[in-house]
Design an enzyme around this catalytic site. Structure first.
Site, short mmCIF file in Angstrom:
data_model
loop_
_atom_site.label_atom_id
_atom_site.label_comp_id
_atom_site.label_asym_id
_atom_site.label_seq_id
_atom_site.Cartn_x
_atom_site.Cartn_y
_atom_site.Cartn_z
N ARG A 161 86.00 -3.45 106.53
CA ARG A 161 85.58 -3.77 107.88
C ARG A 161 85.02 -2.46 108.54
O ARG A 161 84.68 -2.50 109.64
CB ARG A 161 86.75 -3.88 108.60
CG ARG A 161 87.21 -5.33 108.90
CD ARG A 161 88.60 -5.43 109.51
NE ARG A 161 88.78 -6.55 110.35
CZ ARG A 161 89.53 -7.78 110.06
NH1 ARG A 161 89.89 -7.77 108.89
NH2 ARG A 161 89.53 -8.57 110.84
N ARG A 187 98.78 -17.22 115.95
CA ARG A 187 98.64 -15.67 115.60
C ARG A 187 99.21 -14.97 116.77
O ARG A 187 98.42 -15.13 117.74
CB ARG A 187 97.41 -15.33 114.98
CG ARG A 187 97.48 -15.71 113.32
CD ARG A 187 96.18 -15.27 112.90
NE ARG A 187 95.60 -14.00 113.24
CZ ARG A 187 94.61 -13.46 112.50
NH1 ARG A 187 94.16 -14.18 111.41
NH2 ARG A 187 94.07 -12.44 112.74
N ARG A 242 93.29 -21.69 117.90
CA ARG A 242 93.78 -21.72 116.19
C ARG A 242 95.27 -21.65 116.03
O ARG A 242 96.04 -21.19 116.88
CB ARG A 242 93.15 -20.21 115.71
CG ARG A 242 93.78 -19.90 114.46
CD ARG A 242 92.68 -19.19 113.61
NE ARG A 242 92.86 -17.75 114.09
CZ ARG A 242 92.29 -16.79 113.66
NH1 ARG A 242 91.19 -16.83 112.43
NH2 ARG A 242 92.30 -15.56 113.98
N LYS A 271 85.77 -16.88 108.06
CA LYS A 271 85.94 -16.34 106.80
C LYS A 271 87.06 -16.77 106.00
O LYS A 271 86.88 -17.26 104.67
CB LYS A 271 86.16 -14.58 107.05
CG LYS A 271 85.10 -14.05 107.74
CD LYS A 271 85.28 -12.47 107.79
CE LYS A 271 86.36 -12.15 108.51
NZ LYS A 271 86.41 -12.30 110.20
N ARG A 294 89.67 -7.31 119.63
CA ARG A 294 88.96 -7.57 118.33
C ARG A 294 87.72 -7.70 118.21
O ARG A 294 87.03 -7.17 117.41
CB ARG A 294 89.87 -8.73 117.65
CG ARG A 294 91.29 -8.50 117.25
CD ARG A 294 92.15 -9.69 117.01
NE ARG A 294 91.79 -10.52 116.08
CZ ARG A 294 91.96 -11.97 116.04
NH1 ARG A 294 92.49 -12.48 117.34
NH2 ARG A 294 91.48 -12.27 114.92
P1 AMP Z 1 92.29 -10.77 110.06
O1 AMP Z 1 93.10 -11.79 109.76
O2 AMP Z 1 91.36 -10.59 109.07
O3 AMP Z 1 91.88 -11.06 111.30
O4 AMP Z 1 93.29 -9.46 110.33
C1 AMP Z 1 94.14 -9.44 111.36
C2 AMP Z 1 94.27 -7.98 111.66
O5 AMP Z 1 94.95 -7.28 110.60
C3 AMP Z 1 93.12 -7.15 112.16
O6 AMP Z 1 93.10 -7.43 113.54
C4 AMP Z 1 93.44 -5.76 111.87
O7 AMP Z 1 94.49 -5.38 112.69
C5 AMP Z 1 94.21 -5.85 110.68
N1 AMP Z 1 92.92 -5.72 109.46
C6 AMP Z 1 93.23 -6.74 108.48
N2 AMP Z 1 91.92 -6.23 107.68
C7 AMP Z 1 91.83 -5.15 108.03
C8 AMP Z 1 90.87 -4.11 107.41
N3 AMP Z 1 90.20 -4.40 106.49
N4 AMP Z 1 90.79 -2.93 108.17
C9 AMP Z 1 91.74 -2.62 109.07
N5 AMP Z 1 92.47 -3.73 109.65
C10 AMP Z 1 92.59 -4.80 109.21
#
Ligand code: AMP
Length: 219
Positions: free
Chosen positions: A89, A161, A128, A14, A172
């Site tokens: 999400r 990360r 990553r 994404k 996740r």
């Molecule tokens: P990402 O970079 O999109 O993988 O997001 C990293 C982390 O941020 C996720 O594992 C969640 O803990 C939090 N996060 C990001 N976007 C959301 C969302 N829309 N709703 C809830 N938690 C989020």
């Protein structure tokens, strides 16, 4: 004008695709994950609230995310369109997004669902590397930076990360599986959902995304 959501599990691509679309379309990539990581780095109240959830691989509560997005989507750059990466999400977030867009008087054009098998997701996330300065994304084996450990774009030192550890990756993926289905169903029923194969090389995925969004916006 393009208003698009990218759905898909962690590691589906994404972020990579949203960054490419931002450059192609001249609309902002809006990533809740990037915004939250920035808030954690800045030590804001939001960052302090989100950090524990993020490190554990859990979702940050919907009300926190929706407040943040309400403010973000009202900024002038988002009036030209946007690519949402990592939001919504949950079903509650999708409903909240509808209310935000309604207030702004705009509608979504398309929802792209990036499909990648689970073994591949684990492989990608485990290797990553990300740039903490400009959010560029690399992969140790398949997409390494030109200079080991350094960002091609801005030269900053690349990091892993915090939530790309094996336990957090597992959690996740589990959380994604339990929340994604109702979202996909909702957007399928609205006629907005386009499944795109996220397994191929990045540029063929990008072309496929553009084709499905163009078909939608040309109607
Ligand atoms: P990402 O970079 O999109 O993988 O997001 C990293 C982390 O941020 C996720 O594992 C969640 O803990 C939090 N996060 C990001 N976007 C959301 C969302 N829309 N709703 C809830 N938690 C989020």
């Amino acid at each position: 004008m393009k208003r698009v959501i990218l759905l898909g599990p962690p590691g589906a691509g994404k972020g990579t695709q949203a960054q490419a679309l931002q450059a192609r379309w001249g609309v902002p990539q809006i990533s809740t994950g990037d915004m939250l990581r920035q808030a954690v780095r800045d030590g804001t109240a939001l960052g302090r609230r989100a950090q524990g959830y993020m490190n554990a691989g859990e979702y940050v509560p919907d009300d926190v995310i929706l407040d943040m997005m309400q403010e973000r989507l009202a900024r002038p750059d988002a009036a030209r369109g946007f690519v949402l990466d990592g939001f919504p999400r949950t079903l509650a977030q999708a409903e909240g997004l509808d209310r935000i867009l309604e207030r702004l008087g705009v509608a979504l054009d398309a929802v792209v669902d990036l499909e990648v098998p689970e073994e591949e997701l684990v492989r990608r996330l485990s290797g990553r590397l990300v740039c903490p300065e400009c959010e560029a994304i690399y992969q140790r084996d398949t997409q390494p930076p030109k200079t080991p450990g350094r960002c091609d774009r801005c030269g900053a030192e690349l990091v892993e990360r915090e939530d790309d550890r094996p336990e957090a990756i597992r959690r996740r993926l589990e959380v994604y599986r339990s929340e994604a289905e109702p979202l996909q169903r909702r957007y399928r029923e609205q006629g907005l959902l386009h499944a795109v194969n996220g397994m191929g090389p990045g540029d063929s995925t990008l072309r496929e995304i553009e084709r499905s969004v163009d078909a939608e916006t040309a109607r």
